[in-house]
Enzyme design. Structure first.
Site, PDB file in Angstrom:
ATOM      1  N   ASP A  22       0.330  -1.550  -0.284  1.00 12.74           N
ATOM      2  CA  ASP A  22       0.200  -0.326   0.053  1.00 12.74           C
ATOM      3  C   ASP A  22       1.444   1.710  -0.186  1.00 12.74           C
ATOM      4  O   ASP A  22       1.931   1.499   0.849  1.00 12.74           O
ATOM      5  CB  ASP A  22      -0.635  -0.215   1.333  1.00 12.74           C
ATOM      6  CG  ASP A  22      -1.979   0.951   1.086  1.00 12.74           C
ATOM      7  OD1 ASP A  22      -2.050   1.539  -0.232  1.00 12.74           O
ATOM      8  OD2 ASP A  22      -2.490   1.355   1.939  1.00 12.74           O
ATOM      9  N   ARG A  35      -0.664   8.921 -10.143  1.00  9.34           N
ATOM     10  CA  ARG A  35      -0.999   8.182  -9.170  1.00  9.34           C
ATOM     11  C   ARG A  35       0.220   6.774 -10.243  1.00  9.34           C
ATOM     12  O   ARG A  35       0.523   5.356  -9.476  1.00  9.34           O
ATOM     13  CB  ARG A  35      -2.418   8.116  -9.219  1.00  9.34           C
ATOM     14  CG  ARG A  35      -3.012   8.389  -8.271  1.00  9.34           C
ATOM     15  CD  ARG A  35      -4.195   7.925  -8.026  1.00  9.34           C
ATOM     16  NE  ARG A  35      -4.105   6.312  -7.403  1.00  9.34           N
ATOM     17  CZ  ARG A  35      -3.885   6.265  -6.019  1.00  9.34           C
ATOM     18  NH1 ARG A  35      -4.394   7.088  -5.549  1.00  9.34           N
ATOM     19  NH2 ARG A  35      -4.601   5.392  -5.986  1.00  9.34           N
ATOM     20  N   SER A  67      -7.437  -5.996  -6.089  1.00  7.87           N
ATOM     21  CA  SER A  67      -8.268  -6.475  -5.441  1.00  7.87           C
ATOM     22  C   SER A  67      -9.851  -6.892  -6.178  1.00  7.87           C
ATOM     23  O   SER A  67      -9.631  -5.737  -7.279  1.00  7.87           O
ATOM     24  CB  SER A  67      -8.682  -5.710  -3.785  1.00  7.87           C
ATOM     25  OG  SER A  67      -9.149  -4.522  -4.508  1.00  7.87           O
ATOM     26  N   ASN A  70     -10.626  -3.434  -6.904  1.00 10.09           N
ATOM     27  CA  ASN A  70      -9.962  -2.025  -7.266  1.00 10.09           C
ATOM     28  C   ASN A  70     -10.238  -1.850  -8.435  1.00 10.09           C
ATOM     29  O   ASN A  70     -10.205  -0.555  -8.930  1.00 10.09           O
ATOM     30  CB  ASN A  70      -8.526  -2.664  -7.295  1.00 10.09           C
ATOM     31  CG  ASN A  70      -7.507  -2.246  -6.055  1.00 10.09           C
ATOM     32  OD1 ASN A  70      -6.361  -3.002  -6.253  1.00 10.09           O
ATOM     33  ND2 ASN A  70      -8.284  -1.628  -5.568  1.00 10.09           N
ATOM     34  N   ARG A 187       1.673  -5.406   6.090  1.00  8.83           N
ATOM     35  CA  ARG A 187       1.378  -4.140   5.280  1.00  8.83           C
ATOM     36  C   ARG A 187       1.779  -2.599   5.736  1.00  8.83           C
ATOM     37  O   ARG A 187       2.447  -2.426   6.289  1.00  8.83           O
ATOM     38  CB  ARG A 187      -0.587  -3.883   5.511  1.00  8.83           C
ATOM     39  CG  ARG A 187      -0.659  -2.618   5.415  1.00  8.83           C
ATOM     40  CD  ARG A 187      -2.520  -2.622   5.765  1.00  8.83           C
ATOM     41  NE  ARG A 187      -2.601  -1.630   4.510  1.00  8.83           N
ATOM     42  CZ  ARG A 187      -4.319  -2.001   3.808  1.00  8.83           C
ATOM     43  NH1 ARG A 187      -5.040  -2.976   3.968  1.00  8.83           N
ATOM     44  NH2 ARG A 187      -4.588  -0.912   2.951  1.00  8.83           N
ATOM     45  N   SER A 195      -8.152  -5.394   4.824  1.00 10.42           N
ATOM     46  CA  SER A 195      -9.117  -5.410   3.129  1.00 10.42           C
ATOM     47  C   SER A 195      -9.046  -6.592   2.480  1.00 10.42           C
ATOM     48  O   SER A 195      -8.863  -6.070   1.309  1.00 10.42           O
ATOM     49  CB  SER A 195      -7.519  -5.019   2.229  1.00 10.42           C
ATOM     50  OG  SER A 195      -7.681  -2.838   2.753  1.00 10.42           O
ATOM     51  N   GLU A 206       1.389 -13.826  12.135  1.00 12.58           N
ATOM     52  CA  GLU A 206       1.161 -12.592  12.385  1.00 12.58           C
ATOM     53  C   GLU A 206       1.246 -11.260  11.672  1.00 12.58           C
ATOM     54  O   GLU A 206       2.063 -11.622  10.750  1.00 12.58           O
ATOM     55  CB  GLU A 206       3.168 -12.732  12.931  1.00 12.58           C
ATOM     56  CG  GLU A 206       3.044 -13.571  14.365  1.00 12.58           C
ATOM     57  CD  GLU A 206       2.259 -13.719  15.439  1.00 12.58           C
ATOM     58  OE1 GLU A 206       2.460 -12.169  15.869  1.00 12.58           O
ATOM     59  OE2 GLU A 206       1.778 -14.182  16.094  1.00 12.58           O
TER      60      GLU A 206
HETATM   61  C1  FPP Z   1      -1.944   0.492  -3.608  1.00 16.48           C
HETATM   62  O1  FPP Z   1      -1.528   1.888  -3.674  1.00 16.48           O
HETATM   63  C2  FPP Z   1      -1.424  -0.706  -4.509  1.00 16.48           C
HETATM   64  C3  FPP Z   1      -2.070  -1.430  -5.390  1.00 16.48           C
HETATM   65  C4  FPP Z   1      -3.523  -1.096  -5.059  1.00 16.48           C
HETATM   66  C5  FPP Z   1      -1.798  -2.094  -6.595  1.00 16.48           C
HETATM   67  C6  FPP Z   1      -0.220  -2.494  -6.124  1.00 16.48           C
HETATM   68  C7  FPP Z   1       0.786  -3.149  -7.734  1.00 16.48           C
HETATM   69  C8  FPP Z   1       1.883  -2.652  -7.607  1.00 16.48           C
HETATM   70  C9  FPP Z   1       2.824  -2.314  -6.954  1.00 16.48           C
HETATM   71  C10 FPP Z   1       1.930  -2.623  -8.867  1.00 16.48           C
HETATM   72  C11 FPP Z   1       2.126  -4.250 -10.108  1.00 16.48           C
HETATM   73  C12 FPP Z   1       2.131  -4.932  -9.123  1.00 16.48           C
HETATM   74  C13 FPP Z   1       2.613  -6.138 -10.149  1.00 16.48           C
HETATM   75  C14 FPP Z   1       3.270  -7.821  -9.313  1.00 16.48           C
HETATM   76  C15 FPP Z   1       2.350  -6.850 -11.377  1.00 16.48           C
HETATM   77  P1  FPP Z   1      -2.364   2.418  -3.720  1.00 16.48           P
HETATM   78  O2  FPP Z   1      -2.231   3.302  -4.793  1.00 16.48           O
HETATM   79  O3  FPP Z   1      -3.935   2.286  -2.770  1.00 16.48           O
HETATM   80  O4  FPP Z   1      -1.636   3.785  -2.362  1.00 16.48           O
HETATM   81  P2  FPP Z   1      -2.772   5.040  -1.893  1.00 16.48           P
HETATM   82  O5  FPP Z   1      -3.656   4.600  -0.849  1.00 16.48           O
HETATM   83  O6  FPP Z   1      -1.559   5.814  -1.404  1.00 16.48           O
HETATM   84  O7  FPP Z   1      -3.425   6.134  -2.905  1.00 16.48           O
END
Ligand code: FPP
Length: 249
Positions: A22, A35, A67, A70, A187, A195, A206
């Site tokens: 996150d 973003r 998710s 998402n 996390r 989540s 843990e």
């Molecule tokens: C959460 O940060 C992150 C995600 C919803 C996506 C995670 C994806 C990657 C790290 C890249 C792709 C991964 C792979 C394995 C191909 P957020 O966008 O919710 O951050 P914020 O809460 O600060 O807005």
């Protein structure tokens, strides 16, 4: 404090680490970027943490990459995340084989765009005989959705009575039937939530929260999380006294 691999106990590693990656959006904002640039930077952490986990000797690493919820993000962001996934798989497939890493995926994978789904299944196939570490990507994944999918499968079975259903039986219908429950959940970004991740499997995991944003998360942060895990007493519902007696026996 900067931790070195020598400072963690190699004989007491968590077998399965799962990470909620996150903070990509906040990292981007902090750096005056959009973003999507945050997610791109997050990919660097993905690559680094996969490599380091394998080097340390972690047997199972699960990353919550996308998710089920998402999909409701703005279309350009969803598309960019799907593209990043494809780029990663195309670019890294061979490296995964070289590092003896088996790729696995959990979630409602048939919701993924056709191209992403195809390259995902190709890469899983390419790495199917690797045994050094299992890397699981949670994609279009939701814990409640997983439980519903398991119940649906069970309800389609004939010749099943309620007395057949216990935890072991139920677990076989989850997406994670071939991997152990996580020992450690990390996390990033300072949020204290799970989540909708692995709701069944996290029962005795843990949990480690860190304020570090995912794009800044590197080896030293991983080692710190492992070291913190190693300082804990896992009781699985027993008392500390009972655990001590078990160690003696
Ligand atoms: C959460 O940060 C992150 C995600 C919803 C996506 C995670 C994806 C990657 C790290 C890249 C792709 C991964 C792979 C394995 C191909 P957020 O966008 O919710 O951050 P914020 O809460 O600060 O807005």
């Amino acid at each position: 404090m900067k931790l070195d691999i020598k400072e963690i106990d190699i004989k007491n590693l968590p077998s399965h680490i799962v990470i909620i990656m996150d903070g990509n959006g906040r990292w981007a904002k902090k750096n005056k970027l959009d973003r999507i640039s945050g997610h791109r930077q997050g990919m660097k952490s993905v690559k680094s943490i996969i490599t380091e986990s394998r080097k340390i000797g972690i047997k199972y690493l699960t990353l919550y990459a996308f998710s089920a919820q998402n999909w409701n993000r703005p279309r350009p962001e969803v598309n960019a995340l799907m593209e990043l996934l494809q780029f990663y798989l195309i670019e890294e497939g061979k490296t995964l084989v070289e590092k003896d890493i088996r790729l696995n995926a959990i979630g409602r994978l048939n919701s993924l765009p056709k191209n992403a789904y195809e390259v995902l299944t190709e890469t899983m196939n390419l790495t199917k005989n690797c045994s050094g570490m299992t890397l699981t990507l949670a994609l279009s994944y939701g814990g409640r959705e997983e439980i519903i999918d398991a119940v649906k499968q069970i309800s389609n079975l004939t010749n099943i009575s309620s007395s057949d259903i216990d935890e072991e039986f139920f677990s076989k219908f989850l997406y994670t039937s071939d991997i152990p429950d996580p020992d450690l959940l990390i996390r990033t970004s300072g949020e204290h939530r799970i989540s909708n991740l692995l709701l069944w499997q996290l029962a005795y995991t843990e949990i480690y929260f860190t304020k570090t944003l995912w794009p800044d998360f590197r080896k030293r942060h991983l080692l710190k999380a492992i070291s913190n895990y190693q300082s804990r007493e896992r009781r699985f519902g027993l008392t500390g006294e009972q655990l001590k007696k078990r160690e003696i026996l």
